[in-house]
Design a protein around this motif. Structure first.
Motif, PDB file in Angstrom:
ATOM      1  N   UNK A  23       0.776  -1.195   0.089  1.00 28.38           N
ATOM      2  CA  UNK A  23       0.111   0.074   0.107  1.00 28.38           C
ATOM      3  C   UNK A  23       0.809   1.173   0.059  1.00 28.38           C
ATOM      4  N   UNK A  24       0.477   2.548  -0.085  1.00 28.19           N
ATOM      5  CA  UNK A  24       1.110   3.641  -0.193  1.00 28.19           C
ATOM      6  C   UNK A  24       2.379   3.424  -1.013  1.00 28.19           C
ATOM      7  N   UNK A  25       2.154   2.751  -1.994  1.00 30.60           N
ATOM      8  CA  UNK A  25       3.351   2.890  -2.913  1.00 30.60           C
ATOM      9  C   UNK A  25       3.024   2.813  -4.491  1.00 30.60           C
ATOM     10  N   UNK A 549      11.067  20.013  -0.223  1.00 29.42           N
ATOM     11  CA  UNK A 549       9.662  19.680  -0.160  1.00 29.42           C
ATOM     12  C   UNK A 549       9.399  18.170  -0.537  1.00 29.42           C
ATOM     13  N   UNK A 550      10.424  17.268  -0.704  1.00 28.41           N
ATOM     14  CA  UNK A 550      10.290  16.037  -1.308  1.00 28.41           C
ATOM     15  C   UNK A 550      11.356  15.083  -0.412  1.00 28.41           C
ATOM     16  N   UNK A 551      11.189  14.991   0.934  1.00 34.71           N
ATOM     17  CA  UNK A 551      12.167  14.344   1.716  1.00 34.71           C
ATOM     18  C   UNK A 551      12.538  12.992   1.172  1.00 34.71           C
ATOM     19  N   UNK A 552      11.347  12.128   0.481  1.00 34.99           N
ATOM     20  CA  UNK A 552      11.433  10.825   0.114  1.00 34.99           C
ATOM     21  C   UNK A 552      11.379  10.848  -1.632  1.00 34.99           C
ATOM     22  N   UNK A 553      11.699  12.202  -2.025  1.00 35.09           N
ATOM     23  CA  UNK A 553      11.687  12.262  -3.460  1.00 35.09           C
ATOM     24  C   UNK A 553      10.563  12.675  -4.363  1.00 35.09           C
ATOM     25  N   UNK A 554       9.443  12.478  -3.570  1.00 32.69           N
ATOM     26  CA  UNK A 554       7.869  12.943  -4.114  1.00 32.69           C
ATOM     27  C   UNK A 554       7.372  13.895  -3.262  1.00 32.69           C
ATOM     28  N   UNK A 604       4.819   8.369  -9.792  1.00 34.41           N
ATOM     29  CA  UNK A 604       4.148   8.045  -8.462  1.00 34.41           C
ATOM     30  C   UNK A 604       2.711   8.462  -8.424  1.00 34.41           C
ATOM     31  N   UNK A 605       2.260   9.478  -8.631  1.00 33.80           N
ATOM     32  CA  UNK A 605       1.028  10.105  -8.646  1.00 33.80           C
ATOM     33  C   UNK A 605      -0.178   9.012  -9.287  1.00 33.80           C
ATOM     34  N   UNK A 606       0.432   8.754 -10.737  1.00 33.76           N
ATOM     35  CA  UNK A 606      -0.511   7.960 -11.505  1.00 33.76           C
ATOM     36  C   UNK A 606      -0.781   6.416 -10.829  1.00 33.76           C
ATOM     37  N   UNK A 607       0.590   5.863 -10.398  1.00 38.07           N
ATOM     38  CA  UNK A 607       0.554   4.291 -10.149  1.00 38.07           C
ATOM     39  C   UNK A 607       0.215   4.395  -8.690  1.00 38.07           C
ATOM     40  N   UNK A 608       0.231   5.359  -7.639  1.00 36.09           N
ATOM     41  CA  UNK A 608       0.017   5.144  -6.497  1.00 36.09           C
ATOM     42  C   UNK A 608      -1.228   5.801  -5.836  1.00 36.09           C
ATOM     43  N   UNK A 609      -1.340   7.014  -6.305  1.00 35.89           N
ATOM     44  CA  UNK A 609      -2.353   8.114  -5.781  1.00 35.89           C
ATOM     45  C   UNK A 609      -3.799   8.053  -6.635  1.00 35.89           C
ATOM     46  N   UNK A 610      -3.665   7.546  -7.641  1.00 38.34           N
ATOM     47  CA  UNK A 610      -4.712   7.865  -8.431  1.00 38.34           C
ATOM     48  C   UNK A 610      -5.845   6.863  -8.369  1.00 38.34           C
ATOM     49  N   UNK A 611      -6.967   7.278  -7.866  1.00 37.36           N
ATOM     50  CA  UNK A 611      -8.200   6.091  -7.993  1.00 37.36           C
ATOM     51  C   UNK A 611      -8.728   5.960  -9.480  1.00 37.36           C
ATOM     52  N   UNK A 612      -8.572   4.691  -9.943  1.00 40.66           N
ATOM     53  CA  UNK A 612      -8.863   4.621 -11.317  1.00 40.66           C
ATOM     54  C   UNK A 612     -10.351   4.551 -11.653  1.00 40.66           C
ATOM     55  N   UNK A 613     -11.134   4.338 -10.593  1.00 39.32           N
ATOM     56  CA  UNK A 613     -12.580   4.198 -10.944  1.00 39.32           C
ATOM     57  C   UNK A 613     -13.147   5.401 -11.105  1.00 39.32           C
ATOM     58  N   UNK A 614     -12.706   6.453 -10.136  1.00 38.82           N
ATOM     59  CA  UNK A 614     -13.326   7.795 -10.271  1.00 38.82           C
ATOM     60  C   UNK A 614     -12.437   8.696 -10.820  1.00 38.82           C
ATOM     61  N   UNK A 615     -11.293   8.413 -10.967  1.00 39.26           N
ATOM     62  CA  UNK A 615      -9.990   9.260 -11.426  1.00 39.26           C
ATOM     63  C   UNK A 615     -10.104  10.625 -10.500  1.00 39.26           C
ATOM     64  N   UNK A 616     -10.063  10.304  -9.233  1.00 37.04           N
ATOM     65  CA  UNK A 616      -9.705  11.416  -8.306  1.00 37.04           C
ATOM     66  C   UNK A 616      -8.494  11.142  -7.806  1.00 37.04           C
ATOM     67  N   UNK A 617      -7.514  11.986  -7.365  1.00 41.85           N
ATOM     68  CA  UNK A 617      -6.121  11.832  -7.021  1.00 41.85           C
ATOM     69  C   UNK A 617      -5.831  12.384  -5.522  1.00 41.85           C
ATOM     70  N   UNK A 618      -5.079  11.534  -4.845  1.00 41.53           N
ATOM     71  CA  UNK A 618      -4.831  11.864  -3.366  1.00 41.53           C
ATOM     72  C   UNK A 618      -3.625  12.756  -3.448  1.00 41.53           C
ATOM     73  N   UNK A 619      -3.824  13.975  -2.625  1.00 37.30           N
ATOM     74  CA  UNK A 619      -2.806  15.118  -2.632  1.00 37.30           C
ATOM     75  C   UNK A 619      -1.276  14.487  -2.221  1.00 37.30           C
ATOM     76  N   UNK A 620      -1.285  13.279  -1.495  1.00 38.25           N
ATOM     77  CA  UNK A 620      -0.031  12.578  -0.992  1.00 38.25           C
ATOM     78  C   UNK A 620       0.066  11.738  -2.285  1.00 38.25           C
ATOM     79  N   UNK A 621       1.033  11.966  -3.165  1.00 40.91           N
ATOM     80  CA  UNK A 621       1.307  11.055  -4.370  1.00 40.91           C
ATOM     81  C   UNK A 621       1.844   9.785  -4.227  1.00 40.91           C
ATOM     82  N   UNK A 622       1.893   9.464  -2.771  1.00 40.01           N
ATOM     83  CA  UNK A 622       2.266   7.862  -2.628  1.00 40.01           C
ATOM     84  C   UNK A 622       1.307   7.000  -2.081  1.00 40.01           C
TER      85      UNK A 622
END
Length: 739
Positions: A23-25, A549-554, A604-622
């Motif tokens: 999760x979260x990845x 702004x991106x301590x883990x790169x994202x 990262x945003x597309x693979x981890x944070x994008x809900x592909x049923x609704x196509x809404x995206x979490x602001x945390x891109x992981x």
């Protein structure tokens, strides 16, 4: 900005295999053993390309499943299989329930490894199987045994994880050169000893504290943490590979790193940068990275279209007879939605969102929607575009000016509004505290501050109006605002303050950094004076690669200001970073590094944070939302669209290849020294790595799949033309499932 402060699954199987989920990845790894394989099927006719293309928006579909359908993979050499993943599709009734795995040394004698029972409780997310048969095998057979219902199967992707038993592509051997490391590195020879289970280490890597907020120390990644391979003579590589630890030391695996190259050991070029690299819960597997390769095949333009469709279908409301607006918040539960208007400055960026889409598609309907947004905004703002907040008017004027540049009819209609807004904005300047534009018109009350958000966008607007009209007064204003911000609005390290009086280094929002460097770009284009570019790149280097702004790169907003007004901040930063990349004004090294950083955010945003049923995206891109419970701010969706559109704009401009892969003149050049600089791990300041391979030029021939000489239906992963069923469509030479 006015309202910033409002509001594993795990299944164990008997034996060596464990099924888990990361999760979260990111969902998909950059490399799979399947990438090297020829593929054929037996017992059915369907296009299997979507099953192995690393794009979870393309679906492998079988209307009915008999339980005997076979997919056979032939590798060019034996591989040690350490695990596999299956990514769910869009329908829980069409999930794969049982998968049987066979291996073979010759394709004749098959050994049954196991039948796996898989369950999924999320769409487009992986189920991970850790473990594999002992020994190396060149043939793998997957038998699709059972679906979750009687409606066939729909699978997004399957990946096999492991490493070559003997790797003839690897050029980093004891015969070809020597391996060294930074001061704390030890056991470096284990990286090139051919044994996946032996580990090189860098214990207690150096870290630099960058700030301490509310008692929580933040560190600037890892310092002085590297391994280096020196060839006997300059050698060209096409990629590299990293061997992972066992699960017991997963937190020591590299998470962010850079691959550098040099011929003198002094002057280095960047060949690759990885941010928040995916590390699946699999023992001793290998990840490969081709120079320039994206690792996945997402279509970011298509993602942007679907995200905008969500806005139109779920956020859009009518305003009067001909206007529209977008609501503030959406949730699946209608009782949790905030049907209020998102606000004037969100509307200005919604105009920008439509302009991004129009500039890409040239669809007249997008201009119509854009005009309707302006009409709706004007009506909700008291039948005028003049506003109480100077920064809000600056966002509106910048959006309208972009529209004027994009379309002549739009220019005739709205250019006078741009100049009207500008004249009102400069009325907010006062000489109090050395100058600057107030935040709002209550200059003795809550608008007394000379915020960065009311000055940097005005600098951009003035500079662009000068370039549009040639009138000196606009350049004079741009320089005046620049000089004020240069002298009053920055910390000693160049980071832009929220206000000149706010000396809390933690309260430094990303959109203020973005508009500041955006203004520097416009002044550099006008004057050619090098100090503008140097100031901008010094700050961008700190923000992007100093982990600010991106301590883990994202990217993540400081103090987690990723909601409400803060949900827009990262998107604004992305917009102005993109403009620097597109400008042609950066050095080759800066353009490559900034482009790769931006591409990694989108991946990262597309693979981890994008809900592909609704196509809404979490602001945390992981990570994804819990879509059943969470409230989705419109500002967050707008930022996600800015990110996806930015990457596609780089593709259209030729900065990226048509498949979104990277370009660099440094690729394909021979170098004597190669250095792997590790800047972050999965969770420890100890580093552990099993192998580091430098792959030679023969890999391109090995990694091009060919058709098998067999009478069964055979599919090449390099681009089969297939008859598509009615639920699929083609866009940008990629196949998608219709929504």
């Amino acid at each position: 900005m006015k309202n910033l402060l409002r509001r594993c699954f795990s299944l164990s199987l008997t034996g060596a295999f464990i099924v888990t989920s990361a999760w979260a990845q990111k969902t998909l790894t950059d490399y799979s053993i399947v990438d090297d394989c020829e593929v054929k099927v037996s017992g059915f006719e369907a296009d299997v390309t979507p099953l192995f293309d690393k794009n979870d928006l393309t679906l492998f579909t079988l209307p009915q499943l008999a339980g005997t359908e076979e997919i056979i993979l032939k590798a060019p050499r034996p591989y040690v299989l350490k695990g596999l993943t299956v990514v769910s599709g869009d329908d829980a009734n069409c999930d794969l329930r049982q998968l049987q795995l066979f291996v073979s040394a010759d394709g004749q004698e098959w050994r049954s490894v196991r039948t796996f029972t898989l369950t999924f409780n999320q769409r487009f997310r992986e189920r991970l199987i850790n473990g594999g048969p002992s020994g190396g095998f060149a043939w793998f057979k997957l038998v699709l045994k059972q679906a979750s219902a009687d409606a066939g199967v729909r699978i997004a992707d399957i990946q096999l994880l492991g490493y070559p038993q003997t790797d003839d592509e690897n050029l980093a051997t004891t015969a070809n050169g020597t391996i060294t490391g930074s001061a704390k590195a030890r056991y470096m020879d284990r990286l090139i000893d051919g044994d996946a289970a032996t580990m090189a280490e860098i214990p207690s890597a150096d870290r630099q504290e960058i700030d301490n907020f509310d008692g929580q120390t933040r560190y600037n990644g890892l310092l002085n943490t590297w391994f280096q391979y020196e060839f006997q003579q300059p050698t060209t590589i096409t990629g590299y590979a990293l061997g992972m630890t066992s699960l017991a030391y997963q937190d020591r695996r590299p998470n962010c790193w850079e691959l550098l190259a040099s011929n003198d050991g002094q002057q280095w070029v960047t060949l690759d940068v990885q941010h928040n690299a995916l590390s699946l819960s699999v023992d001793l597997y290998e990840q490969r990275y081709r120079l320039g390769g994206t690792g996945t095949h997402a279509d970011y333009a298509d993602v942007a279209d679907r995200m905008l469709e969500f806005c139109e279908q779920n956020l859009e409301r009518r305003q009067g007879t001909s206007g529209i607006y977008w609501i503030a918040d959406w949730a699946q539960d209608a009782s949790k939605r905030n049907e209020d208007w998102g606000g004037y400055w969100w509307a200005a960026h919604a105009i920008d969102n439509y302009l991004d889409c129009y500039n890409r598609t040239h669809q007249g309907l997008k201009l119509t929607k854009l005009s309707q947004l302006i009409m709706g905004t004007r009506e909700r703002n008291g039948n005028t575009l003049i506003n109480h907040f100077y920064d809000d008017m600056e966002w509106m004027a910048l959006a309208l000016l972009r529209g004027c540049e994009a379309n002549a009819n739009f220019s005739r209609q709205y250019m006078n509004q741009v100049t009207l807004l500008f004249n009102d904005i400069i009325g907010g300047w006062s000489n109090v505290d050395g100058g600057g534009i107030h935040w709002n018109k209550n200059v003795t009350g809550d608008g007394a501050g000379k915020n960065a958000c009311s000055n940097a966008p005005a600098m951009i607007l003035a500079a662009r109006l000068y370039q549009t009209t040639g009138e000196q007064k606009y350049l004079d204003w741009a320089l005046r605002i620049y000089e004020y911000m240069r002298d009053h609005s920055r910390f000693p390290d160049g980071v832009v303050k929220d206000t000149p009086q706010n000396n809390n280094h933690e309260v430094t929002f990303s959109y203020n950094q973005g508009t500041w460097v955006g203004g520097l770009l416009e002044l550099y284009k006008i004057t050619g004076e090098e100090h503008y570019r140097q100031t901008a790149t010094d700050l961008l280097d700190l923000l992007l690669f100093g982990k600010w702004y991106s301590p883990k790169g994202i990217m993540n907003e400081r103090q987690n200001y990723n909601q409400d007004d803060g949900g827009m901040f990262k998107g604004i930063f992305i917009r102005y970073l993109t403009q620097w990349i597109l400008s042609g004004k950066l050095s080759q090294e800066h353009q490559f590094r900034y482009t790769k950083w931006l591409l990694e955010q989108a991946r990262s945003a597309e693979l981890a944070a994008l809900n592909k049923t609704w196509f809404v995206i979490n602001p945390y891109w992981t990570q994804q939302y819990n879509i059943n419970n969470d409230v989705h701010d419109t500002s967050r969706q707008q930022t996600g669209m800015m990110l996806m559109e930015a990457v596609d704009e780089l593709r259209r401009a030729g900065v990226l290849n048509p498949d979104y892969s990277l370009k660099s003149p440094a690729f394909g050049q021979p170098y004597r020294y190669y250095r792997l600089v590790i800047t972050e791990t999965q969770g420890s300041h100890d580093v552990m790595l099993g192998s580091w391979k430098l792959l030679g030029t023969t890999s391109s021939a090995i990694l091009t799949p060919q058709r098998l000489p067999d009478t069964d239906t055979i599919y090449s992963l390099s681009g089969l033309r297939a008859t598509l069923s009615s639920n699929l469509y083609i866009k940008n030479h990629k196949k998608y499932v219709k929504k």
